[in-house]
Design an enzyme around this catalytic site. Structure first.
Site, PDB file in Angstrom:
ATOM      1  N   HIS A 123      -5.869 127.151  35.658  1.00  0.00           N
ATOM      2  CA  HIS A 123      -4.530 127.391  36.220  1.00  0.00           C
ATOM      3  C   HIS A 123      -3.440 126.554  35.546  1.00  0.00           C
ATOM      4  O   HIS A 123      -2.254 126.874  35.668  1.00  0.00           O
ATOM      5  CB  HIS A 123      -4.516 127.089  37.717  1.00  0.00           C
ATOM      6  N   ASP A 160     -13.878 133.675  37.473  1.00  0.00           N
ATOM      7  CA  ASP A 160     -13.418 133.017  38.694  1.00  0.00           C
ATOM      8  C   ASP A 160     -12.747 134.062  39.592  1.00  0.00           C
ATOM      9  O   ASP A 160     -12.196 135.048  39.105  1.00  0.00           O
ATOM     10  CB  ASP A 160     -12.409 131.924  38.333  1.00  0.00           C
ATOM     11  N   HIS A 162     -10.074 133.703  41.063  1.00  0.00           N
ATOM     12  CA  HIS A 162      -8.634 133.605  40.845  1.00  0.00           C
ATOM     13  C   HIS A 162      -8.283 133.803  39.370  1.00  0.00           C
ATOM     14  O   HIS A 162      -9.029 133.399  38.487  1.00  0.00           O
ATOM     15  CB  HIS A 162      -8.124 132.234  41.307  1.00  0.00           C
TER      16      HIS A 162
END
Length: 212
Positions: A123, A160, A162
């Protein structure tokens, strides 16, 4: 004034977060000892990443915020706090990702290489840490390989739940890197997800990449 119900809920939340969820360190250690340790895996601890490694992707301001946390940055976002242990952990984590990538590029015919590491990375963008991702481990590892010309093109497969926005940012900027995200649909069983992923992976022209 805090009533007893609020206090009780807060105490229960603390216990659950610190002792029961899978990310707690003692659960990881138990898993490693009980399962992987008996399967003949070799474990080794690489060196920390250098600041030069970090700055291949991140800007100096982000490096400084993680290295020298201020009081307001420690407590502004409780679930993504930066404290006096964060920098060392993040540098160790990036170093593990870097070494795993190096090993994979140098020993492609000898199987898989896995970086077992926390905190994560996908991220983190150039200027911002996010979701416990203080530095972007994947981007740091890839840019190291590319800078040393150990690979020419790379594909990142992210499974993942996300979306790895920080890795996708690099792929959009650098034509040597491609990014694919395979999120799992909530209603899918494990077998369904793996089957869907395998079908998609078979369509990837692997000869176009030096490393996946």
């Amino acid at each position: 004034v805090i009533d007893r119900y609020t206090l009780g809920f807060a105490a229960l939340s603390y216990i659950i977060y610190n002792h029961w969820i899978p990310e707690r360190p003692f659960r990881t250690k138990k898993f490693l000892t009980k399962y992987l340790g008996k399967e003949g895996y070799d474990f080794f601890q690489p060196k920390h990443a250098s600041e030069e490694d970090i700055l291949r992707f991140h800007d100096q301001a982000l490096l400084h915020r993680v290295k020298f946390p201020r009081l307001d940055s420690r407590f502004l976002v409780v679930l993504n706090e930066v404290n006096n242990q964060t920098y060392d952990s993040a540098m160790a984590s990036a170093g593990i990702a870097k070494k795993a990538a190096e090993s994979a590029s140098e020993e492609r015919a000898k199987g898989l290489h896995f970086g077992l590491t926390r905190p994560p990375g996908h991220h983190a963008t150039r200027r911002k840490s996010s979701g416990f991702c203080y530095f972007n481990n994947m981007n740091i590892a890839l840019l190291d390989l590319l800078a040393k010309r150990k690979v020419g093109r790379a594909l990142v497969i992210d499974f993942d739940a996300h979306y790895g926005n920080g890795v996708d940012d690099l792929a959009k900027e650098d034509e040597r890197v491609d990014y694919i995200h395979f999120p799992r649909i909530e209603s899918e069983r494990s077998g369904q997800y793996l089957s869907r992923m395998n079908r998609a992976l078979r369509k990837i022209p692997r000869d176009e990449y030096d490393i996946i």
